[in-house]
Design a protein around this motif. Structure first.
Motif, PDB file in Angstrom:
ATOM      1  N   SER B 317       0.828  -1.203   0.000  1.00  0.00           N
ATOM      2  CA  SER B 317       0.000   0.000   0.000  1.00  0.00           C
ATOM      3  C   SER B 317       0.866   1.258   0.000  1.00  0.00           C
ATOM      4  O   SER B 317       1.800   1.396   0.790  1.00  0.00           O
ATOM      5  N   ASP B 318       0.526   2.162  -0.874  1.00  0.00           N
ATOM      6  CA  ASP B 318       1.209   3.447  -0.939  1.00  0.00           C
ATOM      7  C   ASP B 318       1.237   4.150   0.417  1.00  0.00           C
ATOM      8  O   ASP B 318       2.195   4.840   0.747  1.00  0.00           O
ATOM      9  N   SER B 319       0.196   3.925   1.219  1.00  0.00           N
ATOM     10  CA  SER B 319       0.122   4.631   2.498  1.00  0.00           C
ATOM     11  C   SER B 319       1.147   4.118   3.506  1.00  0.00           C
ATOM     12  O   SER B 319       1.313   4.701   4.564  1.00  0.00           O
ATOM     13  N   GLN B 320       1.833   3.019   3.181  1.00  0.00           N
ATOM     14  CA  GLN B 320       2.862   2.479   4.080  1.00  0.00           C
ATOM     15  C   GLN B 320       4.264   2.747   3.598  1.00  0.00           C
ATOM     16  O   GLN B 320       5.232   2.364   4.267  1.00  0.00           O
ATOM     17  N   VAL B 321       4.407   3.293   2.423  1.00  0.00           N
ATOM     18  CA  VAL B 321       5.730   3.354   1.803  1.00  0.00           C
ATOM     19  C   VAL B 321       6.698   4.192   2.630  1.00  0.00           C
ATOM     20  O   VAL B 321       7.853   3.814   2.830  1.00  0.00           O
ATOM     21  N   GLN B 322       6.225   5.317   3.124  1.00  0.00           N
ATOM     22  CA  GLN B 322       7.124   6.167   3.898  1.00  0.00           C
ATOM     23  C   GLN B 322       7.416   5.536   5.254  1.00  0.00           C
ATOM     24  O   GLN B 322       8.509   5.683   5.791  1.00  0.00           O
ATOM     25  N   GLU B 323       6.444   4.828   5.813  1.00  0.00           N
ATOM     26  CA  GLU B 323       6.692   4.098   7.056  1.00  0.00           C
ATOM     27  C   GLU B 323       7.806   3.066   6.826  1.00  0.00           C
ATOM     28  O   GLU B 323       8.751   2.944   7.611  1.00  0.00           O
ATOM     29  N   LEU B 324       7.706   2.334   5.739  1.00  0.00           N
ATOM     30  CA  LEU B 324       8.752   1.358   5.410  1.00  0.00           C
ATOM     31  C   LEU B 324      10.104   2.054   5.293  1.00  0.00           C
ATOM     32  O   LEU B 324      11.118   1.556   5.812  1.00  0.00           O
ATOM     33  N   GLY B 325      10.124   3.211   4.624  1.00  0.00           N
ATOM     34  CA  GLY B 325      11.378   3.944   4.511  1.00  0.00           C
ATOM     35  C   GLY B 325      11.959   4.282   5.871  1.00  0.00           C
ATOM     36  O   GLY B 325      13.166   4.167   6.095  1.00  0.00           O
ATOM     37  N   SER B 326      11.096   4.652   6.804  1.00  0.00           N
ATOM     38  CA  SER B 326      11.566   5.006   8.150  1.00  0.00           C
ATOM     39  C   SER B 326      12.125   3.781   8.873  1.00  0.00           C
ATOM     40  O   SER B 326      13.074   3.891   9.646  1.00  0.00           O
ATOM     41  N   TYR B 327      11.532   2.634   8.633  1.00  0.00           N
ATOM     42  CA  TYR B 327      12.071   1.405   9.229  1.00  0.00           C
ATOM     43  C   TYR B 327      13.485   1.139   8.695  1.00  0.00           C
ATOM     44  O   TYR B 327      14.395   0.821   9.453  1.00  0.00           O
ATOM     45  N   GLY B 328      13.624   1.269   7.371  1.00  0.00           N
ATOM     46  CA  GLY B 328      14.944   1.049   6.786  1.00  0.00           C
ATOM     47  C   GLY B 328      15.953   2.085   7.252  1.00  0.00           C
ATOM     48  O   GLY B 328      17.156   1.818   7.347  1.00  0.00           O
ATOM     49  N   TRP B 329      15.474   3.251   7.558  1.00  0.00           N
ATOM     50  CA  TRP B 329      16.293   4.385   8.011  1.00  0.00           C
ATOM     51  C   TRP B 329      16.916   4.099   9.378  1.00  0.00           C
ATOM     52  O   TRP B 329      18.073   4.406   9.611  1.00  0.00           O
ATOM     53  N   ILE B 330      16.157   3.514  10.288  1.00  0.00           N
ATOM     54  CA  ILE B 330      16.757   3.306  11.629  1.00  0.00           C
ATOM     55  C   ILE B 330      16.948   1.850  12.031  1.00  0.00           C
ATOM     56  O   ILE B 330      17.790   1.580  12.892  1.00  0.00           O
ATOM     57  N   LEU B 331      16.232   0.909  11.504  1.00  0.00           N
ATOM     58  CA  LEU B 331      16.403  -0.474  11.960  1.00  0.00           C
ATOM     59  C   LEU B 331      17.559  -1.146  11.203  1.00  0.00           C
ATOM     60  O   LEU B 331      17.500  -1.307   9.989  1.00  0.00           O
TER      61      LEU B 331
END
Lengths: 429, 429, 429
Positions: B317-331
């Motif tokens: 879902s497009d509505s999760q894409v930035q959330e996923l980016g944030s996960y990759g950013w810190i996890l």
């Protein structure tokens, strides 16, 4: 250069000439700028991204000497040299410290470290950085019991950070510090209201221009009647608030505090949606995340209860950005504020700014704030924003016939400066 | 041509020279390429879009001869000649089969059908397709009881697909096949762990480089203590798992399987958010949908429990894409992987790629995978991605001063090849 | 001018020559155009944005004379001259009334006001506006008890608005008006079905081409068996529907009404996600908001229950746009319709249109509708859309090799006209 590129360039020059107001930062009043390269590299963007890219937390242990820690961290940071955050670092190093390279490596950091140390000893360093950044004033984030006398109000604007008061009022230490700073003994809901009034009044007297809070994802603001607040607060005083009642207590305090914003004519800066401690393995300040699909809906009871309080809202999830825009579009007391944290990335800033300019009154947009911990980052962050703003105004406003080049610059002036001055009732310096 | 267009062109040429790794596909090891045009047109993108545009399911009944079915399907496909998916078909037809038209119609399909048939008989056809696509290796999706001996590991990388094991372990047939393939009798939680260990070990020995699973929207991973898993699994063995306990059983198996990923140093590819069977009237493989507002939050307990396991995450879902980016950013243990299914559309790929490049370490981005069922589509899908990548790097990276043209090509190399090699510990061929 | 700019310009000229169908508006059949400038400025976009920017509601009190109200409103509207909505006003003033300025101010409004009054007296004014806008027909929004005889079906297409019937059927007044207009006494589920059948048949006879409804965020359509509908409707007749049962009643009526759409071969226009009355302090029609993270998932039971009914869906939240696209991509009975309200902003239109063109059959896209209350706005709103369409087709379709310039124009013709004609079975005028 193409016509549109020239237009963008002309706008950028005008925009770089606008003296900005930075309405949200974590700059410490007593140590506002970096004394060492380590201070700059300690910004959580670098430590969290380097850790994310594989660096162990031990690499940046406080007791490791610079000569060991910095090269190791910089090696890890090779993996993040694609990011906007990395570019902030290079930009400020170049502009503020004469750094001449495009990448900061284990082989070229020492002259930069020396430059940072030397600059820190120059007189009026804070002013010099702000001048170089063309920023006039920087808002601080002050806890309720902070010493406000120490703040240089020529450069800084205090701001009461209310997270502890609202979300940890059941903790005796929080209440005791509130009692100590206000001189009001907390014995019931009434005294709580009086203490909050004293506190906000004291901040106002010391030049504070706003109250600020960060709300968790899914936060639901429920109006709590005075009597109910009294009852639950008295239970809190006795240490008897059950976990399931804590939300009601916190909502009650939030409403009581907002009433003081109304009383003292202070805007309320509200940052919505950070899931705290989501990643416990993360570095310091690198453990929080946005939640996709979060909504501002739960905030409506608060926004509607205080039509006279200006709420400057920021959100953390891309999936809420258009919702936020719609709130700014119709709610008289909602201002859209900046591009926060995980959304402070040029691609998101450009998209969000474009939609805001096309649908929200220009007087209700606080374009940007730095959220920085050290003044140096204001230069790079505002620099990034100014470039995005010039591009968006050139392409989406002037080139599409929305208005003239002069009108575009006036909009930029509102977003960078004048809206903040008006909304926070600052003197135009 | 403008300077920026020339830059994009130069980058594209470099990017087309990078030999890609395709980390996720559904290519069958024994029938990896199309034997007929029907095989190509049978890809669900064409049948579902044609059906969506009004074609009846009977049109594509398996027993209809090509001469009837194909013209009918192509007539229906006129309605989808605007889509990126349609362009994949034209591109691969042109590049792999000498097709010379811009549209595939009832009047020009026969020479193409002949070319597909003839090419299928050429020796080393799979290699030839991959060479034409500049793809080095393609990951497969293998069920736990699949024959791994048959796989040509020069071209393919096995991958254990774990959906059945995790979500259907209460079905005797699934357990029996797990017992058969591992030789471990399933009698309790302990034996389940042993069987999963055997299974993952066996896959590892056969060259598998990852485990993969698809999770439903709103999936919530709850840690299940060993004892609790034993109890509930024993109930499952007796056929006594109540529907409301199935989630606990599935979470328990998921944690146990992830522990084996840790044990065998295998990354876990997790595709989040497909609502299965949402549209029962749809064609085969055309019945699933994304859910707006879905969040990765429910996955945090799993991600946090196994900091040593690399999770390659994809969302729908497009509505999760930035959330996923944030996960990759810190996890540290989260890698962003490709652009999946409903998000594998140039507009979304371009936006998402831009934001990823601006905020996630370049070493944590697996740029793309094909998700294909037949090798021919790799050419067209990677072709589309390479063009988007060249454009984004030209416009957003080089032109905005983030780095040099050479650095842009190095980033492309990471995204298309080197990150996959490193993360999945493949030999650099 | 660059090649791509020239291409965009050529496409725009072709697109401006396409006679559009406007499938959703609130134009009143008896007063379809403005009789005064006040009528134009009374559009909620201006009053809500001006109020949002600080204007008091008293400023626009109905009893204030034009000479006082209009200058005050225009002064407040200075704050919104950056918006797309403001530009609509300027564009229609220039194109329809000879207004020559770029901003409407307290100093230049009077000639415009005169021009509006004078134009209103011209014969065939409605036709003239539509000709200037190159719009052929405009759909209306008609309540179930509206007089359909008065509608000029050369210009307008009636449309049954079903919100009252579905969501307020428990109110005696709604039932009585339904009885009055259909002649069916409501005594049980069966009679309700008959009444709905009569009603929809009556609308069909008067040229209605669709039924329309607006659903709240999170709406969940639950199939209700005939017997259950009978039971709960009889309770409703006795005034005994408990609040927690209202949802079941509403779902039941919605399914019964949709069955009549099937029976009478009428498409159902469904607008999803408006949170009504969210901001009670707002001006008239300026109180509703989108909800981030809302999903269409709850609509699936309805969509799946009526595969033969075409649902033309619109959403209000950006976080649902890609989900909607996926529905149009695979569900045969889902058509994507326009860019609604808070999403009717060029930045969103451009993004959403691009993704739709890349992934949804071109025959399933109703490009745009005006949602207007007065005909004049059709010119400006469709004008905005035509420009975005030309830009997207030039940049994303022709320039990227998806098809020829001629094919791009054919797509535009589908989006603006032919899909609407086919889907709503209108005669091609």
């Amino acid at each position: 250069m193409s016509h549109s590129k020239q237009l963008e360039q002309r706008l950028l020059e005008e925009i770089e000439g606008i003296r900005a107001i930075d309405v949200h930062s974590h700059v410490p009043a007593r140590e506002p700028f970096a004394r060492s390269l380590r201070d700059l590299l300690g910004y959580h963007y670098y430590t969290e991204l380097a850790h994310s890219a594989g660096m162990s937390k031990e690499t940046i242990a406080p007791d490791r000497p610079d000569d060991e820690m910095i090269p190791d961290l910089l090696r890890a940071m090779e993996a993040i040299d694609n990011t906007a955050q990395y570019r902030w670092l290079v930009e400020l190093a170049q502009e503020l410290f004469g750094f001449e390279h495009g990448r900061l490596t284990p082989h070229n950091w020492q002259p930069l470290a020396r430059a940072v140390r030397e600059a820190a000893d120059e007189p009026d360093r804070a002013s010099a950085i702000l001048d170089a950044s063309n920023i006039e004033k920087v808002f601080l984030t002050n806890s309720h019991d902070e010493d406000l006398e120490a703040i240089d109000t020529d450069l800084f604007v205090p701001c009461l950070r209310a997270d502890d008061l609202v979300f940890r009022i059941e903790q005796p230490a929080v209440r005791h510090s509130l009692e100590a700073v206000t001189g009001v003994g907390l014995s019931d809901g009434d005294s709580l209201t009086r203490a909050l009034g004293e506190l906000v009044g004291r901040f106002r007297e010391h030049g504070a221009a706003s109250v600020a809070i960060s709300l968790p994802p899914g936060f639901s603001a429920e109006p709590v009647a005075d009597g109910a607040l009294d009852t639950i607060f008295q239970r809190a005083l006795r240490g008897e608030v059950a976990p399931q009642d804590a939300a009601m207590l916190h909502s009650g305090v939030l409403f009581a505090l907002t009433a003081q914003c109304a009383e003292h004519a202070l805007p309320f800066q509200v940052m919505c949606g950070a899931l705290r401690g989501a990643y416990p393995h993360g570095v310091h300040q690198g453990r929080d995340l946005p939640v996709a699909g979060d909504t501002l809906r739960g905030l409506l009871p608060l926004l509607n209860a205080f039509p006279g309080v200006t709420f400057c809202l920021s959100v953390l999830s891309d999936s809420q950005v258009q919702e936020l825009g719609s709130y700014g579009w119709i709610l008289q007391n909602v201002v859209l504020s900046g591009h926060w944290w995980y959304l402070n990335v040029p691609e998101h800033v450009a998209r969000d700014l474009t939609a805001r300019l096309q649908s929200v009154p220009k007087t209700k947009l606080i374009g940007y704030y730095s959220d920085m911990y050290k003044l140096e980052f204001g230069l790079a962050k505002f620099g990034m924003y100014r470039r995005v703003l010039a591009r968006v105004l050139a392409r989406e406003f002037v080139s599409r016939g929305y208005g003239t080049e002069r009108q575009a610059v006036e909009i930029a002036r509102l977003l960078l400066r004048e809206n903040a001055l008006r909304i926070f009732r600052l003197e135009d310096g």
